[in-house]
Design a protein around this motif. Structure first.
Motif, PDB file in Angstrom:
ATOM      1  N   GLY A 218      -1.982  -9.902   5.623  1.00  0.00           N
ATOM      2  CA  GLY A 218      -3.412  -9.641   5.735  1.00  0.00           C
ATOM      3  C   GLY A 218      -3.661  -8.142   5.880  1.00  0.00           C
ATOM      4  N   ALA A 219      -4.932  -7.788   6.035  1.00  0.00           N
ATOM      5  CA  ALA A 219      -5.255  -6.360   6.116  1.00  0.00           C
ATOM      6  C   ALA A 219      -4.612  -5.713   7.337  1.00  0.00           C
ATOM      7  CB  ALA A 219      -6.770  -6.174   6.137  1.00  0.00           C
ATOM      8  N   MET A 220      -4.291  -6.527   8.364  1.00  0.00           N
ATOM      9  CA  MET A 220      -3.670  -5.902   9.549  1.00  0.00           C
ATOM     10  C   MET A 220      -2.311  -5.289   9.215  1.00  0.00           C
ATOM     11  SD  MET A 220      -2.877  -9.274  11.816  1.00  0.00           S
ATOM     12  CE  MET A 220      -1.738  -8.530  12.939  1.00  0.00           C
ATOM     13  N   ALA A 221      -1.647  -5.795   8.157  1.00  0.00           N
ATOM     14  CA  ALA A 221      -0.359  -5.217   7.769  1.00  0.00           C
ATOM     15  C   ALA A 221      -0.536  -3.772   7.280  1.00  0.00           C
ATOM     16  CB  ALA A 221       0.289  -6.068   6.675  1.00  0.00           C
ATOM     17  N   ASN A 222      -1.730  -3.465   6.744  1.00  0.00           N
ATOM     18  CA  ASN A 222      -1.957  -2.116   6.205  1.00  0.00           C
ATOM     19  C   ASN A 222      -1.793  -1.035   7.262  1.00  0.00           C
ATOM     20  OD1 ASN A 222      -2.606  -3.488   3.892  1.00  0.00           O
ATOM     21  ND2 ASN A 222      -4.821  -3.358   4.195  1.00  0.00           N
ATOM     22  N   THR A 223      -2.209  -1.359   8.477  1.00  0.00           N
ATOM     23  CA  THR A 223      -2.083  -0.367   9.554  1.00  0.00           C
ATOM     24  C   THR A 223      -0.604  -0.098   9.839  1.00  0.00           C
ATOM     25  OG1 THR A 223      -4.183  -1.133  10.436  1.00  0.00           O
ATOM     26  CG2 THR A 223      -2.825   0.172  11.921  1.00  0.00           C
ATOM     27  N   PHE A 224       0.226  -1.135   9.754  1.00  0.00           N
ATOM     28  CA  PHE A 224       1.672  -0.941   9.925  1.00  0.00           C
ATOM     29  C   PHE A 224       2.236  -0.103   8.772  1.00  0.00           C
ATOM     30  CE2 PHE A 224       0.969  -4.520  12.693  1.00  0.00           C
ATOM     31  CZ  PHE A 224       1.863  -4.327  13.718  1.00  0.00           C
ATOM     32  N   LEU A 225       1.758  -0.396   7.563  1.00  0.00           N
ATOM     33  CA  LEU A 225       2.264   0.350   6.393  1.00  0.00           C
ATOM     34  C   LEU A 225       1.909   1.834   6.531  1.00  0.00           C
ATOM     35  CD1 LEU A 225       1.357  -2.227   3.596  1.00  0.00           C
ATOM     36  CD2 LEU A 225       3.628  -1.765   4.564  1.00  0.00           C
ATOM     37  N   LEU A 226       0.684   2.093   6.944  1.00  0.00           N
ATOM     38  CA  LEU A 226       0.267   3.486   7.143  1.00  0.00           C
ATOM     39  C   LEU A 226       1.104   4.146   8.237  1.00  0.00           C
ATOM     40  CD1 LEU A 226      -1.875   5.324   5.864  1.00  0.00           C
ATOM     41  CD2 LEU A 226      -3.389   4.768   7.762  1.00  0.00           C
ATOM     42  N   ALA A 227       1.361   3.386   9.298  1.00  0.00           N
ATOM     43  CA  ALA A 227       2.193   3.919  10.392  1.00  0.00           C
ATOM     44  C   ALA A 227       3.590   4.269   9.871  1.00  0.00           C
ATOM     45  CB  ALA A 227       2.296   2.887  11.514  1.00  0.00           C
ATOM     46  N   ASN A 228       4.032   3.571   8.826  1.00  0.00           N
ATOM     47  CA  ASN A 228       5.351   3.841   8.245  1.00  0.00           C
ATOM     48  C   ASN A 228       5.254   4.801   7.058  1.00  0.00           C
ATOM     49  OD1 ASN A 228       6.249   2.113  10.177  1.00  0.00           O
ATOM     50  ND2 ASN A 228       6.578   0.379   8.812  1.00  0.00           N
ATOM     51  N   ASN A 229       4.126   5.516   6.996  1.00  0.00           N
ATOM     52  CA  ASN A 229       3.907   6.585   6.017  1.00  0.00           C
ATOM     53  C   ASN A 229       3.730   6.144   4.572  1.00  0.00           C
ATOM     54  OD1 ASN A 229       3.982   8.633   7.980  1.00  0.00           O
ATOM     55  ND2 ASN A 229       6.214   8.446   8.034  1.00  0.00           N
ATOM     56  N   TYR A 230       3.318   4.892   4.366  1.00  0.00           N
ATOM     57  CA  TYR A 230       2.963   4.486   3.006  1.00  0.00           C
ATOM     58  C   TYR A 230       1.479   4.745   2.796  1.00  0.00           C
ATOM     59  CZ  TYR A 230       7.462   2.152   2.826  1.00  0.00           C
ATOM     60  OH  TYR A 230       8.792   1.901   2.837  1.00  0.00           O
ATOM     61  N   LEU A 231       1.109   5.077   1.559  1.00  0.00           N
ATOM     62  CA  LEU A 231      -0.306   5.298   1.257  1.00  0.00           C
ATOM     63  C   LEU A 231      -0.939   3.959   0.905  1.00  0.00           C
ATOM     64  CD1 LEU A 231       0.095   8.580  -0.816  1.00  0.00           C
ATOM     65  CD2 LEU A 231      -0.506   8.316   1.606  1.00  0.00           C
ATOM     66  N   VAL A 232      -2.090   3.672   1.486  1.00  0.00           N
ATOM     67  CA  VAL A 232      -2.695   2.357   1.277  1.00  0.00           C
ATOM     68  C   VAL A 232      -4.022   2.442   0.518  1.00  0.00           C
ATOM     69  CG1 VAL A 232      -1.509   1.290   3.237  1.00  0.00           C
ATOM     70  CG2 VAL A 232      -3.751   2.356   3.584  1.00  0.00           C
TER      71      VAL A 232
END
Ligand code: 3PG
Ligand code: MG
Length: 398
Positions: A218-232
């Motif tokens: 879900g969209a909550m995963a995006n915050t984790f991805l950003l925290a891991n330096n991926y561009l969302v």
């Protein structure tokens, strides 16, 4: 805790809290399970010749009379589900109006009270009001597990003045959820989705301690991805919670809990874009929105499911209301449907969106229990016993 199996109620006047906050879209009740839920308790109480007053909320009118939130619409469905020819309707919930209608009713009759949230007394927890109304009744029954996380008069006020009893659906929810949580078999996994990590921080922190693996979608995963330096790109994200996402990842490592984050995603220009593009997690473009998890991520969740002894699910992993972004959520429901019984996996699901996804895919069979609660389910999983259940346990007026 007193309940309808260990406490007999006969020839009494009963104030009964139900959760009738049903999905009502374009004039149609799209899911009647919250009405079905009270059937068992109501049938017992009717056959024991009680006069029953159903008290429930619909929407959040916040102490004002808002016509579109009137509970009137539910009467036909209520009669049909409960097999009743007549249900009284009380639009003014005050002492004299209740008294008048009690005198009109016969033993075994049912009366629906207008939306309790039309009254300021509901959310202000007005104990004078609760006391005055209680003087007209003999017993309070709470069969609304899904509303019992609210500290409102109809949940925690009346049990201060009346003998309080748990309804059958209340007991079923508590026993089913607790039996899942208290009988841990490893490896176990939790699938947590939804749009906001802010609403699920406490849940994630709790799940990490108890589960071998937690899949985040879900969209909550995006915050984790950003925290891991991926561009969302243009995806929904909660930038202020990046630190929190990092803390959760550190905690997971400490507790040896495997966190499954998306490794690929499905993107669109917006939720209405019907030409989705598959992207590896480091390929999302600035103009794109992540709207579902990708093929590889879906496979890894499905593999984890079939290798688990228990699966808990709360929250869709994509924007499932908008096709084709329901793909991974439906696939998860199907994997559970096809494998849970065969592989002896214990399964529990809850939350409005999760239940809709399970129903859309006709995957109910794959679940040992599906809670009809949203916020209340979430709070229970966070480890908080709800105020309504506490009130029932603490009640000593019987
Ligand atoms: C629900 O729909 O989850 C319950 O009826 C509670 O409703 P509320 O979130 O408006 O309190
Ligand atoms: Mg809700």
């Amino acid at each position: 805790m007193k309940n309808l199996k260990n406490y007999n109620i006969k020839d009494k006047k009963i104030l009964f809290r139900a959760d009738l906050n049903v999905p009502f879209i374009d004039g149609v009740i799209t899911d009647t399970s919250r009405i079905q839920a009270i059937k068992s308790s109501i049938e017992i109480l009717i056959s024991n010749k009680n006069k029953i007053f159903l008290m429930a909320h619909f929407g959040r009118p916040k102490g004002e009379i808002v016509e579109k939130y009137s509970l009137n619409f539910i009467l036909p469905s209520l009669k049909e589900t409960l097999n009743l020819d007549k249900v009284y309707f009380l639009d003014k919930f005050d002492h004299d109006s209740v008294e008048k209608i009690i005198n009109e009713m016969q033993a075994g009759n049912l009366c629906l009270i207008e939306n309790i949230r039309f009254l300021k007394e509901e959310e202000n927890i007005d104990l004078n009001f609760a006391k005055k109304i209680s003087s007209l009744f003999d017993v309070y029954v709470n069969d609304a597990f899904s509303a019992s996380h609210r500290n409102h008069t109809s949940i925690t006020g009346f049990p201060k003045f009346l003998p309080a009893v748990a309804g059958n659906h209340m007991m079923l929810e508590i026993n089913s959820i607790n039996s899942f949580l208290n009988n841990t078999k490893k490896p176990n996994m939790a699938i947590v989705g939804g749009s906001k990590i802010s609403t699920k921080i406490q849940l994630l922190n709790n799940m990490i301690e108890q589960f071998s693996a937690v899949a985040i979608g879900g969209a909550m995963a995006n915050t984790f991805l950003l925290a891991n330096n991926y561009l969302v790109g243009k995806s929904l994200v909660e930038k202020n919670l990046i630190q929190e996402a990092n803390n959760i990842q550190l905690k997971a490592a400490k507790f040896n809990c495997e966190l499954l984050l998306p490794v690929d995603v499905v993107c669109g220009k917006n939720i209405h874009d019907t030409n989705p593009i598959h992207r590896k997690i480091d390929e999302v473009l600035p103009k794109e929105m992540i709207l579902d998890i990708g093929e590889a991520s879906k496979q890894s969740i499905n593999n984890k499911i079939i290798n688990s002894k228990m699966v808990l699910w709360n929250g869709p992993v994509g924007a499932f209301e908008f096709k084709p972004y329901d793909n991974a959520t439906n696939a998860i429901a199907n994997t559970i449907k096809l494998n849970a019984k065969k592989l002896n996996i214990n399964t529990l699901a809850g939350g409005g969106d999760t239940v809709s996804a399970i129903k859309n895919t006709h995957a109910e069979d794959g679940f040992d229990y599906i809670s009809n609660a949203g916020g209340a389910f979430l709070e229970w999983l966070e480890g908080n016993e709800s105020p309504g259940v506490k009130s029932l346990k603490e009640n000593n007026l019987i």
